[in-house]
Design a protein around this motif. Structure first.
Motif, PDB file in Angstrom:
ATOM      1  N   GLN A 148      27.764  40.360  38.820  1.00  0.00           N
ATOM      2  CA  GLN A 148      28.400  41.425  38.567  1.00  0.00           C
ATOM      3  C   GLN A 148      29.451  41.628  38.032  1.00  0.00           C
ATOM      4  OE1 GLN A 148      27.302  44.783  40.900  1.00  0.00           O
ATOM      5  NE2 GLN A 148      25.803  45.819  38.775  1.00  0.00           N
ATOM      6  N   VAL A 149      30.480  42.474  37.178  1.00  0.00           N
ATOM      7  CA  VAL A 149      32.179  41.877  37.148  1.00  0.00           C
ATOM      8  C   VAL A 149      32.259  43.428  36.928  1.00  0.00           C
ATOM      9  CG1 VAL A 149      32.107  39.950  37.121  1.00  0.00           C
ATOM     10  CG2 VAL A 149      31.600  41.876  34.877  1.00  0.00           C
ATOM     11  N   LYS A 150      33.060  44.122  36.611  1.00  0.00           N
ATOM     12  CA  LYS A 150      33.880  45.304  36.400  1.00  0.00           C
ATOM     13  C   LYS A 150      34.906  45.405  35.621  1.00  0.00           C
ATOM     14  CE  LYS A 150      37.203  49.670  37.493  1.00  0.00           C
ATOM     15  NZ  LYS A 150      37.494  49.801  38.644  1.00  0.00           N
ATOM     16  N   VAL A 151      34.310  45.955  34.009  1.00  0.00           N
ATOM     17  CA  VAL A 151      34.946  45.604  32.847  1.00  0.00           C
ATOM     18  C   VAL A 151      36.325  46.595  32.150  1.00  0.00           C
ATOM     19  CG1 VAL A 151      35.335  45.185  30.245  1.00  0.00           C
ATOM     20  CG2 VAL A 151      33.603  44.051  32.154  1.00  0.00           C
ATOM     21  N   ILE A 152      37.141  46.909  31.822  1.00  0.00           N
ATOM     22  CA  ILE A 152      37.798  47.834  31.666  1.00  0.00           C
ATOM     23  C   ILE A 152      38.027  47.375  30.101  1.00  0.00           C
ATOM     24  CG2 ILE A 152      40.179  49.272  32.114  1.00  0.00           C
ATOM     25  CD1 ILE A 152      39.875  48.305  35.140  1.00  0.00           C
ATOM     26  N   LEU A 153      38.356  48.659  29.283  1.00  0.00           N
ATOM     27  CA  LEU A 153      38.493  48.227  27.966  1.00  0.00           C
ATOM     28  C   LEU A 153      39.346  49.418  27.489  1.00  0.00           C
ATOM     29  CD1 LEU A 153      34.663  47.421  27.359  1.00  0.00           C
ATOM     30  CD2 LEU A 153      36.479  46.382  26.011  1.00  0.00           C
ATOM     31  N   VAL A 154      40.401  48.854  26.542  1.00  0.00           N
ATOM     32  CA  VAL A 154      41.202  50.182  26.736  1.00  0.00           C
ATOM     33  C   VAL A 154      42.130  49.625  24.911  1.00  0.00           C
ATOM     34  CG1 VAL A 154      42.163  50.669  28.465  1.00  0.00           C
ATOM     35  CG2 VAL A 154      43.301  48.837  27.370  1.00  0.00           C
ATOM     36  N   LYS A 155      41.958  50.814  24.841  1.00  0.00           N
ATOM     37  CA  LYS A 155      42.588  50.400  23.139  1.00  0.00           C
ATOM     38  C   LYS A 155      44.018  51.320  23.072  1.00  0.00           C
ATOM     39  CE  LYS A 155      38.198  51.084  21.729  1.00  0.00           C
ATOM     40  NZ  LYS A 155      36.834  51.987  20.914  1.00  0.00           N
ATOM     41  N   GLY A 156      44.789  50.899  21.864  1.00  0.00           N
ATOM     42  CA  GLY A 156      46.425  51.476  21.423  1.00  0.00           C
ATOM     43  C   GLY A 156      47.230  51.218  22.671  1.00  0.00           C
TER      44      GLY A 156
ATOM     45  N   LYS B  13      50.175  32.854  51.879  1.00  0.00           N
ATOM     46  CA  LYS B  13      50.519  34.079  53.341  1.00  0.00           C
ATOM     47  C   LYS B  13      49.204  33.646  54.140  1.00  0.00           C
ATOM     48  CE  LYS B  13      54.049  36.675  51.807  1.00  0.00           C
ATOM     49  NZ  LYS B  13      55.082  36.132  51.623  1.00  0.00           N
ATOM     50  N   VAL B  14      49.300  33.512  55.247  1.00  0.00           N
ATOM     51  CA  VAL B  14      47.387  33.355  55.978  1.00  0.00           C
ATOM     52  C   VAL B  14      47.860  34.460  57.054  1.00  0.00           C
ATOM     53  CG1 VAL B  14      46.508  31.888  57.820  1.00  0.00           C
ATOM     54  CG2 VAL B  14      47.841  30.536  56.158  1.00  0.00           C
ATOM     55  N   GLY B  15      46.309  35.331  56.457  1.00  0.00           N
ATOM     56  CA  GLY B  15      45.953  35.606  57.443  1.00  0.00           C
ATOM     57  C   GLY B  15      46.126  37.774  56.923  1.00  0.00           C
ATOM     58  N   LEU B  16      46.683  37.426  55.003  1.00  0.00           N
ATOM     59  CA  LEU B  16      47.675  39.044  55.288  1.00  0.00           C
ATOM     60  C   LEU B  16      46.478  38.494  54.218  1.00  0.00           C
ATOM     61  CD1 LEU B  16      51.057  38.540  53.881  1.00  0.00           C
ATOM     62  CD2 LEU B  16      48.769  40.410  55.578  1.00  0.00           C
ATOM     63  N   PRO B  17      45.566  40.052  53.512  1.00  0.00           N
ATOM     64  CA  PRO B  17      44.302  40.257  52.756  1.00  0.00           C
ATOM     65  C   PRO B  17      44.842  40.451  51.278  1.00  0.00           C
ATOM     66  CG  PRO B  17      44.807  42.170  53.668  1.00  0.00           C
ATOM     67  CD  PRO B  17      45.524  41.669  54.347  1.00  0.00           C
ATOM     68  N   VAL B  18      44.438  39.803  50.109  1.00  0.00           N
ATOM     69  CA  VAL B  18      44.567  40.885  49.116  1.00  0.00           C
ATOM     70  C   VAL B  18      43.796  41.649  48.106  1.00  0.00           C
ATOM     71  CG1 VAL B  18      44.264  39.239  46.096  1.00  0.00           C
ATOM     72  CG2 VAL B  18      44.698  37.932  48.683  1.00  0.00           C
ATOM     73  N   PRO B  19      44.292  42.343  48.647  1.00  0.00           N
ATOM     74  CA  PRO B  19      44.012  43.809  47.850  1.00  0.00           C
ATOM     75  C   PRO B  19      43.898  43.843  46.914  1.00  0.00           C
ATOM     76  CG  PRO B  19      46.064  43.863  47.523  1.00  0.00           C
ATOM     77  CD  PRO B  19      45.981  42.106  48.578  1.00  0.00           C
ATOM     78  N   PHE B  20      43.291  43.058  46.079  1.00  0.00           N
ATOM     79  CA  PHE B  20      43.001  43.721  44.182  1.00  0.00           C
ATOM     80  C   PHE B  20      41.469  42.752  44.197  1.00  0.00           C
ATOM     81  CE2 PHE B  20      47.710  43.548  44.563  1.00  0.00           C
ATOM     82  CZ  PHE B  20      47.663  44.916  44.091  1.00  0.00           C
ATOM     83  N   PRO B  21      41.164  42.755  43.246  1.00  0.00           N
ATOM     84  CA  PRO B  21      39.120  42.314  42.546  1.00  0.00           C
ATOM     85  C   PRO B  21      39.741  40.822  41.648  1.00  0.00           C
ATOM     86  CG  PRO B  21      39.428  44.450  42.237  1.00  0.00           C
ATOM     87  CD  PRO B  21      40.716  44.618  42.544  1.00  0.00           C
ATOM     88  N   ALA B  22      39.497  39.835  41.963  1.00  0.00           N
ATOM     89  CA  ALA B  22      39.559  38.450  41.058  1.00  0.00           C
ATOM     90  C   ALA B  22      39.823  39.386  39.730  1.00  0.00           C
ATOM     91  CB  ALA B  22      38.917  37.445  41.306  1.00  0.00           C
ATOM     92  N   GLU B  23      40.753  38.632  39.068  1.00  0.00           N
ATOM     93  CA  GLU B  23      40.409  38.573  37.683  1.00  0.00           C
ATOM     94  C   GLU B  23      40.239  37.881  36.748  1.00  0.00           C
ATOM     95  OE1 GLU B  23      43.371  37.991  33.909  1.00  0.00           O
ATOM     96  OE2 GLU B  23      44.658  39.971  35.528  1.00  0.00           O
ATOM     97  N   ILE B  24      39.485  37.939  36.600  1.00  0.00           N
ATOM     98  CA  ILE B  24      38.154  36.697  35.677  1.00  0.00           C
ATOM     99  C   ILE B  24      38.732  36.198  34.099  1.00  0.00           C
ATOM    100  CG2 ILE B  24      35.622  35.567  35.317  1.00  0.00           C
ATOM    101  CD1 ILE B  24      34.942  38.158  37.410  1.00  0.00           C
ATOM    102  N   HIS B  25      38.253  37.171  33.765  1.00  0.00           N
ATOM    103  CA  HIS B  25      38.958  37.013  31.978  1.00  0.00           C
ATOM    104  C   HIS B  25      39.955  38.306  31.532  1.00  0.00           C
ATOM    105  CE1 HIS B  25      36.875  32.699  31.925  1.00  0.00           C
ATOM    106  NE2 HIS B  25      35.885  33.999  32.526  1.00  0.00           N
TER     107      HIS B  25
ATOM    108  N   SER C 169      36.129  40.786  39.308  1.00  0.00           N
ATOM    109  CA  SER C 169      35.155  40.123  39.923  1.00  0.00           C
ATOM    110  C   SER C 169      34.711  42.104  40.425  1.00  0.00           C
ATOM    111  CB  SER C 169      35.521  39.280  41.702  1.00  0.00           C
ATOM    112  OG  SER C 169      36.909  40.510  41.733  1.00  0.00           O
ATOM    113  N   TYR C 170      33.065  42.503  40.989  1.00  0.00           N
ATOM    114  CA  TYR C 170      33.514  43.737  41.177  1.00  0.00           C
ATOM    115  C   TYR C 170      33.093  43.781  42.701  1.00  0.00           C
ATOM    116  CZ  TYR C 170      30.246  47.956  42.365  1.00  0.00           C
ATOM    117  OH  TYR C 170      29.547  48.814  41.653  1.00  0.00           O
ATOM    118  N   VAL C 171      33.494  44.692  43.145  1.00  0.00           N
ATOM    119  CA  VAL C 171      34.479  44.858  44.664  1.00  0.00           C
ATOM    120  C   VAL C 171      33.058  45.528  44.908  1.00  0.00           C
ATOM    121  CG1 VAL C 171      35.971  45.487  46.394  1.00  0.00           C
ATOM    122  CG2 VAL C 171      36.689  44.913  43.750  1.00  0.00           C
ATOM    123  N   PRO C 172      32.655  44.528  45.928  1.00  0.00           N
ATOM    124  CA  PRO C 172      31.582  45.596  47.275  1.00  0.00           C
ATOM    125  C   PRO C 172      31.984  46.476  47.561  1.00  0.00           C
ATOM    126  CG  PRO C 172      31.992  43.160  47.888  1.00  0.00           C
ATOM    127  CD  PRO C 172      32.787  43.568  46.844  1.00  0.00           C
TER     128      PRO C 172
END
Length: 353
Positions: free
Chosen positions: A30-38, A61-73, A90-93
């Motif tokens: 499962q992934v999240k898709v954002i579709l935009v135009k113009g 940086k060890v120990g710091l979270p990555v506060p964003f979903p991973a970009e796939i394409h 990536s779809y964030v649970p």
């Protein structure tokens, strides 16, 4: 086009104005898709580029979270018969904070509310602190650039005045009676030139960073089913730009003030402060900036419900807008020096409760 994105655009499930849930063709993941135009494409492309650089910096940086979903394409596509641009992440649970709060009774589960605030504070501090070297480098690349924070403040000033005018001219504001509408108009008029007279701070007095720009509970995802030590607040639908860190801090507190009862609000902000100060222990902000940003967010909520057909409401419904009137009233009566520095967490708690 669809194959290059590795997701079937014909089977998307809408979850927002431009957001969808899809499946990767190869794995069914499962992934999240954002579709935009113009005109919406370029700002999101720029935000995605900033996010990639930030994530690359966090990787070491060890120990710091990555506060964003991973970009796939990411790439161009044809959607509903016209050219568009798709961002596949990536779809964030988990659930967004707005949905979590909606399920809680007033004053219920203070421990969970504290954890929501603390996880959000940690991720917000990661975004602000880890992006400072990036924004500093970008600033040096442009020798003729103006101070980014002053630019952001000017942008908010312009928008705040526009929002105030919309509220003053509103014939109705959903769920507010005539008495409250008159009060909203009067308060909006009080902020027309309130912040214009404030002197700007020197360009080297504070350091800009990347900010989310639309930080509310619907844009923060947390998996409450995960162990507490593994809970990471993920930011979605960000439009990263260089600006004042206090804008994000004011925004999330403004959201919490609207949707939470007083006890839960105080608990959430206390957790937010602990999380944020775990990485940025001596954080303070200019009083005038904090009040401007709180005003901007509250006027924005009133202006939204002054539209002819608002399409969604926060938990508890738009009747919670009267809390914004109370907050604006207290900001309007604040007489502290605009050039003084203040603790943003203590200040908002004092204004709101």
């Amino acid at each position: 086009m669809e194959s290059s994105l590795k997701v079937d655009l014909n089977t998307l499930t809408p979850i927002g104005r431009s957001s969808y849930i899809g499946l990767l063709k190869s794995t069914g993941r499962q992934v999240k898709v954002i579709l935009v135009k113009g005109s919406e494409v370029l700002p999101l492309q720029e935000a995605a580029a900033l996010r990639r650089k930030l994530v690359e910096g966090l990787a070491g940086k060890v120990g710091l979270p990555v506060p964003f979903p991973a970009e796939i394409h990411s790439g161009p596509c044809i959607f509903e018969g016209s050219a568009a641009w798709a961002f596949v992440n990536s779809y964030v649970p988990g659930s967004d904070l707005t949905s979590i709060v909606r399920r809680l009774a007033p004053g219920q589960d203070s421990e969970l509310v504290h954890e929501l605030g603390q996880a959000t504070g940690v991720s917000l501090a990661v975004l602000h602190s880890a992006s400072q070297p990036l924004t500093k480098a970008r600033h040096k690349e442009d020798d003729g650039s103006v101070d980014q924070e002053i630019f952001w403040r000017e942008k908010v000033l312009t928008r705040q005045e526009l929002l105030a005018r919309r509220v003053r001219e509103a014939s109705k504001i959903t769920a507010l009676d005539d008495r409250h509408i008159r009060r909203a108009r009067s308060l909006a008029g009080a902020f027309t030139n309130r912040f214009r007279a404030t002197d700007h701070h020197a360009a080297d007095e504070t350091l800009g960073c990347l900010i989310h720009t639309d930080l509310h509970g619907g844009n923060v995802i947390l998996d409450t089913g995960a162990p507490s030590e593994a809970r990471i607040a993920s930011f979605i639908d960000d439009q990263l730009t260089v600006g004042d860190s206090e804008y994000d801090i004011a925004s999330i507190q403004n959201w919490a003030f609207e949707v939470m009862d007083d006890q839960s609000f105080t608990t959430f902000v206390h957790g937010l402060e602990i999380g944020y100060r775990s990485l940025i222990p001596r954080y303070a902000t200019r009083n005038s900036s904090l009040l401007l940003y709180l005003t901007d967010r509250s006027l924005g909520r009133l202006a939204y419900y002054a539209r002819s057909s608002p399409k969604w409401v926060e938990p508890y419904g738009s009747e919670r807008l009267v809390r914004h009137l109370d907050l604006l009233d207290k900001i309007a009566s604040t007489t502290t020096s605009p050039d003084s520095f203040t603790d943003p967490f203590t200040t908002v708690r004092r204004l709101a409760t």
